[in-house]
Design a protein around this motif. Structure first.
Motif, mmCIF file in Angstrom:
data_model
loop_
_atom_site.group_PDB
_atom_site.id
_atom_site.type_symbol
_atom_site.label_atom_id
_atom_site.label_comp_id
_atom_site.label_asym_id
_atom_site.label_seq_id
_atom_site.Cartn_x
_atom_site.Cartn_y
_atom_site.Cartn_z
ATOM 1 N N PHE A 139 0.813 -1.217 0.000
ATOM 2 C CA PHE A 139 0.000 0.000 0.000
ATOM 3 C C PHE A 139 0.848 1.270 0.000
ATOM 4 O O PHE A 139 0.309 2.369 0.074
ATOM 5 C CB PHE A 139 -0.921 0.015 1.224
ATOM 6 C CG PHE A 139 -1.958 -1.069 1.207
ATOM 7 C CD1 PHE A 139 -2.953 -1.102 0.249
ATOM 8 C CD2 PHE A 139 -1.923 -2.091 2.147
ATOM 9 C CE1 PHE A 139 -3.897 -2.102 0.222
ATOM 10 C CE2 PHE A 139 -2.871 -3.102 2.138
ATOM 11 C CZ PHE A 139 -3.859 -3.104 1.176
ATOM 12 N N ASP A 140 2.156 1.121 -0.065
ATOM 13 C CA ASP A 140 3.048 2.276 0.022
ATOM 14 C C ASP A 140 3.543 2.706 -1.346
ATOM 15 O O ASP A 140 3.835 1.872 -2.214
ATOM 16 C CB ASP A 140 4.257 1.953 0.912
ATOM 17 C CG ASP A 140 3.856 1.725 2.362
ATOM 18 O OD1 ASP A 140 3.065 2.547 2.882
ATOM 19 O OD2 ASP A 140 4.327 0.749 2.973
ATOM 20 N N ILE A 141 3.664 4.005 -1.555
ATOM 21 C CA ILE A 141 4.268 4.582 -2.749
ATOM 22 C C ILE A 141 5.744 4.808 -2.459
ATOM 23 O O ILE A 141 6.106 5.529 -1.524
ATOM 24 C CB ILE A 141 3.575 5.893 -3.134
ATOM 25 C CG1 ILE A 141 2.144 5.611 -3.614
ATOM 26 C CG2 ILE A 141 4.353 6.620 -4.229
ATOM 27 C CD1 ILE A 141 1.331 6.865 -3.891
ATOM 28 N N THR A 142 6.609 4.207 -3.254
ATOM 29 C CA THR A 142 8.051 4.307 -3.037
ATOM 30 C C THR A 142 8.764 5.084 -4.135
ATOM 31 O O THR A 142 9.968 5.310 -4.036
ATOM 32 C CB THR A 142 8.668 2.898 -2.918
ATOM 33 O OG1 THR A 142 8.415 2.164 -4.118
ATOM 34 C CG2 THR A 142 8.073 2.135 -1.738
ATOM 35 N N GLY A 143 8.042 5.474 -5.178
ATOM 36 C CA GLY A 143 8.622 6.292 -6.236
ATOM 37 C C GLY A 143 7.537 6.997 -7.021
ATOM 38 O O GLY A 143 6.513 6.402 -7.345
ATOM 39 N N TRP A 144 7.743 8.287 -7.309
ATOM 40 C CA TRP A 144 6.733 9.107 -8.004
ATOM 41 C C TRP A 144 7.443 9.863 -9.114
ATOM 42 O O TRP A 144 8.247 10.756 -8.846
ATOM 43 C CB TRP A 144 6.097 10.075 -7.005
ATOM 44 C CG TRP A 144 5.008 10.957 -7.538
ATOM 45 C CD1 TRP A 144 5.144 12.207 -8.058
ATOM 46 C CD2 TRP A 144 3.605 10.664 -7.577
ATOM 47 N NE1 TRP A 144 3.925 12.723 -8.412
ATOM 48 C CE2 TRP A 144 2.953 11.789 -8.133
ATOM 49 C CE3 TRP A 144 2.847 9.563 -7.202
ATOM 50 C CZ2 TRP A 144 1.583 11.853 -8.323
ATOM 51 C CZ3 TRP A 144 1.470 9.618 -7.396
ATOM 52 C CH2 TRP A 144 0.855 10.746 -7.943
ATOM 53 N N TYR A 145 7.173 9.477 -10.363
ATOM 54 C CA TYR A 145 7.914 10.018 -11.494
ATOM 55 C C TYR A 145 6.979 10.785 -12.420
ATOM 56 O O TYR A 145 6.924 10.543 -13.629
ATOM 57 C CB TYR A 145 8.626 8.881 -12.220
ATOM 58 C CG TYR A 145 9.402 8.009 -11.265
ATOM 59 C CD1 TYR A 145 10.509 8.512 -10.572
ATOM 60 C CD2 TYR A 145 9.003 6.695 -11.009
ATOM 61 C CE1 TYR A 145 11.208 7.720 -9.666
ATOM 62 C CE2 TYR A 145 9.693 5.903 -10.112
ATOM 63 C CZ TYR A 145 10.786 6.416 -9.437
ATOM 64 O OH TYR A 145 11.469 5.636 -8.524
ATOM 65 N N LEU A 146 6.224 11.706 -11.820
ATOM 66 C CA LEU A 146 5.270 12.552 -12.540
ATOM 67 C C LEU A 146 5.546 14.011 -12.198
ATOM 68 O O LEU A 146 5.990 14.324 -11.084
ATOM 69 C CB LEU A 146 3.835 12.199 -12.146
ATOM 70 C CG LEU A 146 3.395 10.748 -12.346
ATOM 71 C CD1 LEU A 146 1.999 10.548 -11.772
ATOM 72 C CD2 LEU A 146 3.427 10.365 -13.811
ATOM 73 N N ASP A 147 5.240 14.904 -13.144
ATOM 74 C CA ASP A 147 5.395 16.329 -12.853
ATOM 75 C C ASP A 147 4.149 16.865 -12.151
ATOM 76 O O ASP A 147 3.258 16.094 -11.765
ATOM 77 C CB ASP A 147 5.713 17.104 -14.131
ATOM 78 C CG ASP A 147 4.574 17.107 -15.150
ATOM 79 O OD1 ASP A 147 3.426 16.751 -14.802
ATOM 80 O OD2 ASP A 147 4.831 17.475 -16.313
ATOM 81 N N ASP A 148 4.062 18.167 -12.013
ATOM 82 C CA ASP A 148 2.957 18.772 -11.269
ATOM 83 C C ASP A 148 1.608 18.605 -11.966
ATOM 84 O O ASP A 148 0.559 18.794 -11.346
ATOM 85 C CB ASP A 148 3.221 20.264 -11.044
ATOM 86 C CG ASP A 148 4.340 20.504 -10.032
ATOM 87 O OD1 ASP A 148 4.666 19.559 -9.281
ATOM 88 O OD2 ASP A 148 4.891 21.621 -10.004
ATOM 89 N N GLU A 149 1.619 18.258 -13.252
ATOM 90 C CA GLU A 149 0.378 18.030 -13.983
ATOM 91 C C GLU A 149 0.134 16.537 -14.220
ATOM 92 O O GLU A 149 -0.682 16.152 -15.050
ATOM 93 C CB GLU A 149 0.419 18.774 -15.329
ATOM 94 C CG GLU A 149 0.475 20.296 -15.174
ATOM 95 C CD GLU A 149 0.483 21.006 -16.505
ATOM 96 O OE1 GLU A 149 0.697 20.335 -17.543
ATOM 97 O OE2 GLU A 149 0.265 22.232 -16.518
ATOM 98 N N ASN A 150 0.842 15.717 -13.464
ATOM 99 C CA ASN A 150 0.752 14.247 -13.569
ATOM 100 C C ASN A 150 1.109 13.750 -14.965
ATOM 101 O O ASN A 150 0.519 12.804 -15.488
ATOM 102 C CB ASN A 150 -0.635 13.742 -13.152
ATOM 103 C CG ASN A 150 -0.840 13.835 -11.647
ATOM 104 O OD1 ASN A 150 0.120 13.984 -10.894
ATOM 105 N ND2 ASN A 150 -2.073 13.766 -11.211
ATOM 106 N N ARG A 151 2.107 14.396 -15.550
ATOM 107 C CA ARG A 151 2.673 13.921 -16.814
ATOM 108 C C ARG A 151 3.936 13.113 -16.543
ATOM 109 O O ARG A 151 4.697 13.436 -15.632
ATOM 110 C CB ARG A 151 2.996 15.093 -17.760
ATOM 111 C CG ARG A 151 1.751 15.855 -18.186
ATOM 112 C CD ARG A 151 2.067 16.919 -19.229
ATOM 113 N NE ARG A 151 0.865 17.640 -19.619
ATOM 114 C CZ ARG A 151 -0.003 17.200 -20.505
ATOM 115 N NH1 ARG A 151 0.218 16.058 -21.125
ATOM 116 N NH2 ARG A 151 -1.082 17.906 -20.796
#
Length: 250
Positions: free
Chosen positions: A210-222
């Motif tokens: 259930f954990d997010i360990t990496g987020w590779y999106l910009d501020d507009e979720n691109r």
């Protein structure tokens, strides 16, 4: 305990939550109470999520539209008729599909699908293919679908844990049906927990359980790698690395 609708938002904010999920008891059975909570939550900047069996009335869908931001509808055994009759006690899954169609056509609620795969009795690939095609045709290829591992509990202790290979086969038929965002659930550490960009196939969101360990999106979720717009609602919470399981006291 008894609690007034407005006080639910106070409790959520006191715990620094971003939103409220209505689950474990089917939320449509207390839809009026949920609406009163949800409207108060929106006034405080909180989002509202239903975890539902989807067996709702058109009147309930109308009420959902007043306050609900997201709903995940839980299928079991891909909604196969014999399975739902024996293990869920309903004649068939048609009312669930009708509810989903009404939510899609009448509201702006974000929809996700889960499907609990029970080995031996609720793991038919043809039924999973049928469900995936229905989702593709009626909800769209970007609709997330999660195939969940079953584990024995309560009155279904006689069945084993769902084999990982069975879940991977369900993933395969859903992708063949054209769905872009297909996941395996309850299999921590599996590569199909992650969100893969539909454009470049790179990992856009990395997960473990259930954990997010990496987020590779910009501020507009691109996507950071190719710029494709990922159909994710909201942004990464600032509290993502904090402890999630905390007691809630009021």
């Amino acid at each position: 305990m008894d609690i007034e609708p407005a006080d639910v938002s106070k409790l959520a904010l006191a715990q620094e939550c971003q939103g409220i999920a209505y689950t474990y008891n089917e939320p449509t059975i207390f839809i009026e109470y949920a609406r009163d909570i949800g409207l108060a939550a929106h006034r405080k900047g909180l989002f509202n999520i239903f975890v539902s069996n989807g067996f709702a009335t058109p009147e309930s869908v109308t009420m959902m539209d007043q306050f609900l931001d997201c709903i995940t509808v839980d299928f079991k055994g891909s909604g196969e008729k014999n399975f739902v009759r024996k293990y869920i006690g309903i004649p068939g899954a048609e009312p669930i599909f009708q509810t989903l169609s009404e939510i899609k056509s009448r509201t702006k609620i974000h929809v996700e699908i889960t499907d609990l795969i029970v080995p031996g009795v609720g793991d038919n690939l043809d039924e999973a293919r049928k469900l995936s095609r229905w989702v593709y045709d009626n909800l769209g290829p970007m609709t997330p679908v999660h195939f969940l591992r079953f584990h024995p509990d309560y009155k279904m202790m006689e069945f084993p844990v769902t084999p990982t290979k069975t879940l991977e086969e369900h993933y395969r038929v859903a992708k063949e049906a054209g769905l872009e965002y297909v996941y395996l659930g309850n299999v921590p550490g599996h590569k199909l927990e992650h969100t893969y960009c539909h454009g470049c196939k790179e990992i856009a969101v990395r997960r473990y359980g259930f954990d997010i360990t990496g987020w590779y999106l910009d501020d507009e979720n691109r996507c950071n790698f190719c710029g494709a717009k990922i159909p994710i609602e909201g942004r990464l919470a600032s509290s993502v690395s904090e402890m999630r399981f905390l007691p809630a006291h009021f």
